[in-house]
Design a protein around this motif. Structure first.
Motif, PDB file in Angstrom:
ATOM      1  N   GLY A 174       0.762  -1.229   0.000  1.00  0.00           N
ATOM      2  CA  GLY A 174       0.000   0.000   0.000  1.00  0.00           C
ATOM      3  C   GLY A 174       0.798   1.286   0.000  1.00  0.00           C
ATOM      4  N   HIS A 175       2.124   1.199  -0.083  1.00  0.00           N
ATOM      5  CA  HIS A 175       2.931   2.423  -0.090  1.00  0.00           C
ATOM      6  C   HIS A 175       2.928   3.129  -1.439  1.00  0.00           C
ATOM      7  N   ARG A 176       2.586   2.405  -2.502  1.00  0.00           N
ATOM      8  CA  ARG A 176       2.511   3.000  -3.837  1.00  0.00           C
ATOM      9  C   ARG A 176       1.265   2.470  -4.550  1.00  0.00           C
ATOM     10  N   ALA A 177       0.781   3.250  -5.510  1.00  0.00           N
ATOM     11  CA  ALA A 177      -0.392   2.858  -6.295  1.00  0.00           C
ATOM     12  C   ALA A 177       0.011   1.822  -7.342  1.00  0.00           C
ATOM     13  N   PRO A 178      -0.948   1.018  -7.833  1.00  0.00           N
ATOM     14  CA  PRO A 178      -0.615  -0.017  -8.819  1.00  0.00           C
ATOM     15  C   PRO A 178      -0.014   0.516 -10.121  1.00  0.00           C
ATOM     16  N   ASP A 179      -0.253   1.777 -10.464  1.00  0.00           N
ATOM     17  CA  ASP A 179       0.315   2.305 -11.718  1.00  0.00           C
ATOM     18  C   ASP A 179       1.735   2.840 -11.530  1.00  0.00           C
ATOM     19  N   TRP A 180       2.217   2.849 -10.321  1.00  0.00           N
ATOM     20  CA  TRP A 180       3.546   3.440 -10.062  1.00  0.00           C
ATOM     21  C   TRP A 180       4.690   2.693 -10.753  1.00  0.00           C
ATOM     22  N   PRO A 181       4.792   1.349 -10.696  1.00  0.00           N
ATOM     23  CA  PRO A 181       5.909   0.687 -11.383  1.00  0.00           C
ATOM     24  C   PRO A 181       5.965   0.980 -12.884  1.00  0.00           C
ATOM     25  N   ALA A 182       4.797   1.051 -13.548  1.00  0.00           N
ATOM     26  CA  ALA A 182       4.787   1.350 -14.989  1.00  0.00           C
ATOM     27  C   ALA A 182       5.278   2.767 -15.240  1.00  0.00           C
ATOM     28  N   ARG A 183       4.963   3.697 -14.333  1.00  0.00           N
ATOM     29  CA  ARG A 183       5.452   5.073 -14.497  1.00  0.00           C
ATOM     30  C   ARG A 183       6.963   5.144 -14.301  1.00  0.00           C
ATOM     31  N   VAL A 184       7.466   4.378 -13.365  1.00  0.00           N
ATOM     32  CA  VAL A 184       8.916   4.308 -13.175  1.00  0.00           C
ATOM     33  C   VAL A 184       9.584   3.729 -14.420  1.00  0.00           C
ATOM     34  N   LEU A 185       9.000   2.670 -14.960  1.00  0.00           N
ATOM     35  CA  LEU A 185       9.523   2.046 -16.179  1.00  0.00           C
ATOM     36  C   LEU A 185       9.595   3.055 -17.316  1.00  0.00           C
ATOM     37  N   ALA A 186       8.518   3.820 -17.513  1.00  0.00           N
ATOM     38  CA  ALA A 186       8.456   4.785 -18.621  1.00  0.00           C
ATOM     39  C   ALA A 186       9.489   5.884 -18.467  1.00  0.00           C
ATOM     40  N   ALA A 187       9.834   6.231 -17.226  1.00  0.00           N
ATOM     41  CA  ALA A 187      10.804   7.304 -16.997  1.00  0.00           C
ATOM     42  C   ALA A 187      12.223   6.886 -17.365  1.00  0.00           C
ATOM     43  N   ARG A 188      12.502   5.571 -17.309  1.00  0.00           N
ATOM     44  CA  ARG A 188      13.793   5.000 -17.717  1.00  0.00           C
ATOM     45  C   ARG A 188      14.963   5.513 -16.894  1.00  0.00           C
ATOM     46  N   VAL A 189      14.702   5.948 -15.675  1.00  0.00           N
ATOM     47  CA  VAL A 189      15.770   6.339 -14.754  1.00  0.00           C
ATOM     48  C   VAL A 189      15.487   5.703 -13.400  1.00  0.00           C
ATOM     49  N   ARG A 190      16.540   5.433 -12.650  1.00  0.00           N
ATOM     50  CA  ARG A 190      16.385   4.821 -11.337  1.00  0.00           C
ATOM     51  C   ARG A 190      15.595   5.726 -10.410  1.00  0.00           C
ATOM     52  N   ASP A 191      14.659   5.140  -9.690  1.00  0.00           N
ATOM     53  CA  ASP A 191      13.876   5.847  -8.686  1.00  0.00           C
ATOM     54  C   ASP A 191      14.386   5.400  -7.317  1.00  0.00           C
ATOM     55  N   SER A 192      14.691   6.363  -6.451  1.00  0.00           N
ATOM     56  CA  SER A 192      15.264   6.014  -5.148  1.00  0.00           C
ATOM     57  C   SER A 192      14.325   5.162  -4.307  1.00  0.00           C
ATOM     58  N   ALA A 193      13.038   5.157  -4.646  1.00  0.00           N
ATOM     59  CA  ALA A 193      12.071   4.353  -3.897  1.00  0.00           C
ATOM     60  C   ALA A 193      12.081   2.883  -4.320  1.00  0.00           C
ATOM     61  N   VAL A 194      12.746   2.557  -5.420  1.00  0.00           N
ATOM     62  CA  VAL A 194      12.832   1.165  -5.879  1.00  0.00           C
ATOM     63  C   VAL A 194      14.008   0.498  -5.181  1.00  0.00           C
ATOM     64  N   HIS A 195      13.704  -0.418  -4.296  1.00  0.00           N
ATOM     65  CA  HIS A 195      14.743  -1.117  -3.544  1.00  0.00           C
ATOM     66  C   HIS A 195      15.055  -2.463  -4.193  1.00  0.00           C
ATOM     67  N   VAL A 196      16.335  -2.799  -4.200  1.00  0.00           N
ATOM     68  CA  VAL A 196      16.760  -4.127  -4.641  1.00  0.00           C
ATOM     69  C   VAL A 196      16.623  -5.055  -3.436  1.00  0.00           C
ATOM     70  N   VAL A 197      15.649  -5.962  -3.492  1.00  0.00           N
ATOM     71  CA  VAL A 197      15.400  -6.826  -2.343  1.00  0.00           C
ATOM     72  C   VAL A 197      16.526  -7.838  -2.174  1.00  0.00           C
ATOM     73  N   ARG A 198      16.573  -8.456  -1.018  1.00  0.00           N
ATOM     74  CA  ARG A 198      17.642  -9.392  -0.700  1.00  0.00           C
ATOM     75  C   ARG A 198      17.590 -10.615  -1.635  1.00  0.00           C
TER      76      ARG A 198
END
Length: 284
Positions: free
Chosen positions: A225-249
């Motif tokens: 619930g920290h981000r809306a379902p359309d958020w990952p697609a928006r990050v993808l379209a921007a084509r730059v790293r978003d600090s909120a995207v964490h690389v999980v273990r």
């Protein structure tokens, strides 16, 4: 990494699995324990190859801590060595030499033009997460991530649908000099198993560095619930790293399967895989 086998050699396909916890990834690294080095050393000993290194080519170079159930590699053995070993004998000898956290389950002569890396048409990974408030089953702790928030699997699947297809996944990859970040994501879906573990299936023609674990990190943010379902697609379209995207273990990730085309399509697949990808509509 040639498709052509040297005269006097036989290309052998190996089907491999390993628990990644004790390894610094697949690829050889000076001073570190790796899957490649363990298998190559075992092969050298059981084939009595002296000081000669028998180099493996692998379908997917997994990172430190990542597991594999369906990894595939190939090695070119002198034909007389392969004739002496054969499939069953080589597998048995490797079982006696390899450490318990890595196994070779099958060894067979590969068809012409087979290349464990370039012949593959897709790789399938699974990522496993527990959102149980009490944590992860101790017997699964080395293969399941604990996420301390309840996960909405339907929201994660809604978000995953917006990432399917061929895209530039630069926002979810660690860039490497001269390497493309364009990938064809064929399958990305989540289900809650009967034991409560949330399992993600990720399938693509290939993956760039940290891609799967970054995608999972973004989708967990949607699921809790920290981000809306359309958020990952928006990050993808921007084509730059978003600090909120964490690389999980890495320990929740397992390479489950690698698929190959029919034998008569191997050469064509190798040529296709070696071509540099460009976005749809862009110049080559």
């Amino acid at each position: 990494m040639s498709d052509e086998v040297r005269a006097g050699c036989t290309r052998v396909r190996l089907d491999v699995s390993y628990d990644g916890a004790g390894f610094s990834g697949w690829a050889r690294q000076a001073g570190r324990r790796t899957v490649q080095e363990e298998i190559e050393e075992a092969l050298r000993v059981v084939t009595r190859s002296g000081e000669r290194r028998l180099e493996l080519t692998v379908a997917g170079r997994t990172d430190a801590g990542v597991h594999a159930r369906g990894q595939v590699a190939h090695v070119d053995l002198p034909t007389e060595v392969w004739a002496e070993q054969g499939e069953g004998r080589l597998v048995r000898r490797l079982a006696g030499r390899l450490p318990h956290d890595v196994r070779v389950w099958r060894a067979e002569a590969a068809p012409p033009h087979f290349n464990a890396r370039f012949s593959a048409i897709w790789r399938r990974y699974a990522y496993r997460v527990s959102d149980h408030p009490g944590g992860v089953d101790p017997l699964l702790r080395g293969h399941v991530l604990w996420h301390n928030w309840p996960l909405d699997v339907a929201a994660m699947n809604e978000a995953s649908a917006g990432l399917l297809g061929e895209h530039d996944f630069a926002a979810f990859c660690r860039r490497r000099e001269g390497a493309t970040t364009i990938r064809a994501l064929r399958d990305l879906r989540w289900e809650r198993r009967p034991d409560g573990v949330v399992e993600g299936t990720v399938r693509a023609d290939a993956f760039c560095h940290n891609m799967v674990r970054s995608l999972v990190g973004a989708l967990l943010f949607v699921g809790d619930g920290h981000r809306a379902p359309d958020w990952p697609a928006r990050v993808l379209a921007a084509r730059v790293r978003d600090s909120a995207v964490h690389v999980v273990r890495p320990h929740g990730l397992t390479l489950e399967e690698v698929a190959y085309p029919a034998d008569d399509a191997l050469a064509a697949r190798n040529a296709q895989a070696r071509r540099l990808r460009t976005p749809a509509g862009a110049e080559a």
